[in-house]
Motif scaffolding. Structure first.
Motif, PDB file in Angstrom:
ATOM      1  N   THR A  46       0.226   4.885   6.975  1.00  0.00           N
ATOM      2  CA  THR A  46       0.048   3.433   6.786  1.00  0.00           C
ATOM      3  C   THR A  46      -0.176   3.096   5.318  1.00  0.00           C
ATOM      4  O   THR A  46       0.429   2.148   4.774  1.00  0.00           O
ATOM      5  CB  THR A  46      -1.153   2.947   7.622  1.00  0.00           C
ATOM      6  N   MET A  47      -1.052   3.855   4.638  1.00  0.00           N
ATOM      7  CA  MET A  47      -1.307   3.627   3.228  1.00  0.00           C
ATOM      8  C   MET A  47      -0.053   3.873   2.381  1.00  0.00           C
ATOM      9  O   MET A  47       0.189   3.175   1.385  1.00  0.00           O
ATOM     10  CB  MET A  47      -2.442   4.525   2.743  1.00  0.00           C
ATOM     11  N   LYS A  48       0.710   4.834   2.751  1.00  0.00           N
ATOM     12  CA  LYS A  48       1.942   5.138   2.012  1.00  0.00           C
ATOM     13  C   LYS A  48       2.924   3.978   2.114  1.00  0.00           C
ATOM     14  O   LYS A  48       3.540   3.582   1.099  1.00  0.00           O
ATOM     15  CB  LYS A  48       2.570   6.423   2.562  1.00  0.00           C
ATOM     16  N   LYS A  49       3.077   3.426   3.325  1.00  0.00           N
ATOM     17  CA  LYS A  49       3.969   2.285   3.501  1.00  0.00           C
ATOM     18  C   LYS A  49       3.492   1.077   2.694  1.00  0.00           C
ATOM     19  O   LYS A  49       4.299   0.365   2.075  1.00  0.00           O
ATOM     20  CB  LYS A  49       4.071   1.936   4.978  1.00  0.00           C
ATOM     21  N   SER A  50       2.146   0.849   2.682  1.00  0.00           N
ATOM     22  CA  SER A  50       1.593  -0.280   1.915  1.00  0.00           C
ATOM     23  C   SER A  50       1.858  -0.101   0.425  1.00  0.00           C
ATOM     24  O   SER A  50       2.238  -1.049  -0.291  1.00  0.00           O
ATOM     25  CB  SER A  50       0.097  -0.413   2.165  1.00  0.00           C
ATOM     26  N   TYR A  51       1.648   1.078  -0.069  1.00  0.00           N
ATOM     27  CA  TYR A  51       1.859   1.360  -1.490  1.00  0.00           C
ATOM     28  C   TYR A  51       3.321   1.176  -1.861  1.00  0.00           C
ATOM     29  O   TYR A  51       3.645   0.546  -2.898  1.00  0.00           O
ATOM     30  CB  TYR A  51       1.385   2.773  -1.802  1.00  0.00           C
ATOM     31  N   HIS A  52       4.221   1.715  -1.047  1.00  0.00           N
ATOM     32  CA  HIS A  52       5.645   1.592  -1.348  1.00  0.00           C
ATOM     33  C   HIS A  52       6.101   0.139  -1.282  1.00  0.00           C
ATOM     34  O   HIS A  52       6.931  -0.307  -2.094  1.00  0.00           O
ATOM     35  CB  HIS A  52       6.457   2.434  -0.365  1.00  0.00           C
ATOM     36  N   SER A  53       5.516  -0.626  -0.361  1.00  0.00           N
ATOM     37  CA  SER A  53       5.853  -2.050  -0.269  1.00  0.00           C
ATOM     38  C   SER A  53       5.372  -2.811  -1.492  1.00  0.00           C
ATOM     39  O   SER A  53       6.082  -3.684  -2.032  1.00  0.00           O
ATOM     40  CB  SER A  53       5.234  -2.642   1.001  1.00  0.00           C
ATOM     41  N   ALA A  54       4.155  -2.490  -1.974  1.00  0.00           N
ATOM     42  CA  ALA A  54       3.613  -3.140  -3.182  1.00  0.00           C
ATOM     43  C   ALA A  54       4.452  -2.813  -4.405  1.00  0.00           C
ATOM     44  O   ALA A  54       4.673  -3.679  -5.283  1.00  0.00           O
ATOM     45  CB  ALA A  54       2.169  -2.706  -3.385  1.00  0.00           C
TER      46      ALA A  54
END
Length: 458
Positions: free
Chosen positions: A153-161
């Motif tokens: 989940t954190m990885k997806k958030s970071y990549h989206s940012a």
């Protein structure tokens, strides 16, 4: 366990054992082991059927050829050598029947009992051992899988940012190139870029933190998974070792080369064949069917007039029938008592060969009157001097037995029947002292035939 965790268990991203859900291959070994037990039992069952079929064929072959050898013309030590081949088949047949019994009675049952004791079926399907392994792996993997879910989940958030930051920076750059943009709009785009950069930094920090937390639980995850895996390995080790021991026992049952009785069979066979002695066989034949046979040579005999039967005369027809039949069938008579001719005749057929005239037959010929041409001017076999003397006779009321021809026979005299192997006829007279019986063909013809050319129909 949440639904999201269950979904992650199914989503396998790589082939590694450590990936979520990949332990299922280890759990499947329980079901595979049970199926392999069934396969091995089927394998042993098929081999047992083969052993039984081979044993029955060997036994049937040995018995059939023993009968042919016994009825054929072979004699002496060579007959015993030939029969040793049949004996070998019968003995080996017994050993293979024992192999069949061992495979089904010992090996098959042992495997069946082990399978029943090792794999316990549940009411709702599957095996108890499978469920225990599944539960153990799930419990060991649950904390780590949960942390892994957070990392994803954190990885997806970071990549989206990061994507948002790149898009905002691109817009700001394009805005600077355009001359009609107001300073206020340019300022908003710059603020958007700065906000995205801040979001990237926050998500990166959360991403790093989730990875650190995952790294903390990874050693415990690996230890727990190893422990459950070793339990599964131990269960599989028991199955492998049991299969190995069972297959070694099967090998012992199949390996007849170590069976002392098997070796004895062929040693006895070799000794019997090696004992074949041509000189002994030829000497036996000379004594029983050659010049060394005893002979009642003609000598002067006085007629005993005191015996009332001495005056009983036989008709000319009776004497001629005896004389002609004795002369024409001297090569077709049965072997005399105490003399056995067995085997297959030298022409390659399996018909029995009639023995030569015995001493008792010679004695009867010796006492046969010497009828002159005047006395035998016509054929005494019928009233008109030709034809079959049995044509006008009917079957004896006290004897009527159905028989089947074992061999082809071509009648040599007019009072003899001709038939092919497999033909059925009716025996209507007992066998005489020369080995002939009276019979009737299906077409109604009556006549004589060699008694040892037929067998009774059961």
């Amino acid at each position: 366990m949440s639904g999201s965790y269950d979904d992650s268990m199914i989503d396998v991203s790589s082939d590694s054992f450590w990936e979520v859900g990949n332990y299922k291959r280890t759990v499947r070994r329980v079901d595979d082991g049970n199926r392999l037990c069934n396969d091995l039992m089927n394998c042993l069952h098929e081999r047992a059927r083969i052993e039984k079929s081979y044993a029955l064929q060997l036994s049937e072959w040995g018995k059939r050829w023993r009968q042919l050898v016994d009825k054929g013309p072979q004699y002496g030590t060579l007959e015993r050598a030939w029969s040793a081949l049949c004996t070998e088949a019968e003995k080996v047949s017994e050993l293979h029947m024992e192999v069949k019994a061992a495979l089904m009675g010992e090996d098959f049952e042992k495997l069946k009992n082990w399978q029943r004791d090792s794999y316990h079926k549940q009411m709702i399907g599957g095996f108890k051992e499978s469920k225990e392994a599944e539960d153990g792996f799930r419990k060991a993997q649950k904390p780590w899988a949960k942390k892994l879910k957070e990392v994803d989940t954190m990885k997806k958030s970071y990549h989206s940012a990061c994507k948002e930051e790149k898009l905002a920076a691109s817009r700001e750059t394009n805005s600077k190139l355009e001359s009609n943009n107001s300073p206020e709009a340019q300022k908003k785009l710059q603020e958007k870029v700065e906000k995205c950069q801040q979001e990237v930094q926050k998500t990166k920090e959360r991403y790093d933190k989730s990875l650190e937390e995952l790294d903390k639980v990874t050693p415990q995850y690996m230890e727990n998974m190893e422990q459950v895996f070793e339990q599964s390995q131990q269960f599989e080790e028991k199955r492998i070792n049991f299969f190995r021991e069972l297959l070694l026992e099967v090998k012992q049952h199949l390996d007849l080369s170590t069976e002392h009785r098997f070796q004895t069979i062929y040693q006895t066979m070799e000794d019997t064949i090696s004992a074949t002695d041509a000189e002994e066989d030829l000497k036996w034949f000379r004594s029983n069917h050659g010049p060394a046979m005893p002979m009642n040579w003609p000598q002067f005999e006085n007629l005993d007039w005191s015996h009332p039967r001495s005056f009983k005369r036989r008709s000319i027809v009776d004497w001629s029938i005896d004389l002609n039949r004795t002369l024409s069938r001297r090569e077709k008579k049965k072997p005399s008592e105490g003399v056995t001719l067995t085997g297959i005749n030298q022409t390659g057929s399996d018909q029995p060969v009639q023995s030569v005239k015995t001493s008792s037959s010679v004695g009867s010929m010796e006492k046969t009157p010497d009828w002159s041409d005047e006395d035998t001017g016509s054929n005494p076999f019928s009233a008109n001097g030709e034809g079959n003397p049995f044509e006008d006779e009917s079957a004896s009321p006290g004897l009527s037995v159905a028989v089947r021809a074992l061999y082809d026979y071509e009648g040599q005299e007019q009072d003899e029947l001709s038939f092919q192997a497999g033909d059925e006829l009716t025996k209507i007279g007992d066998e005489d002292d020369q080995g002939w019986c009276k019979g009737q063909l299906k077409n109604g013809k009556l006549g004589l035939y060699p008694a040892n050319y037929v067998e009774a129909i059961q």
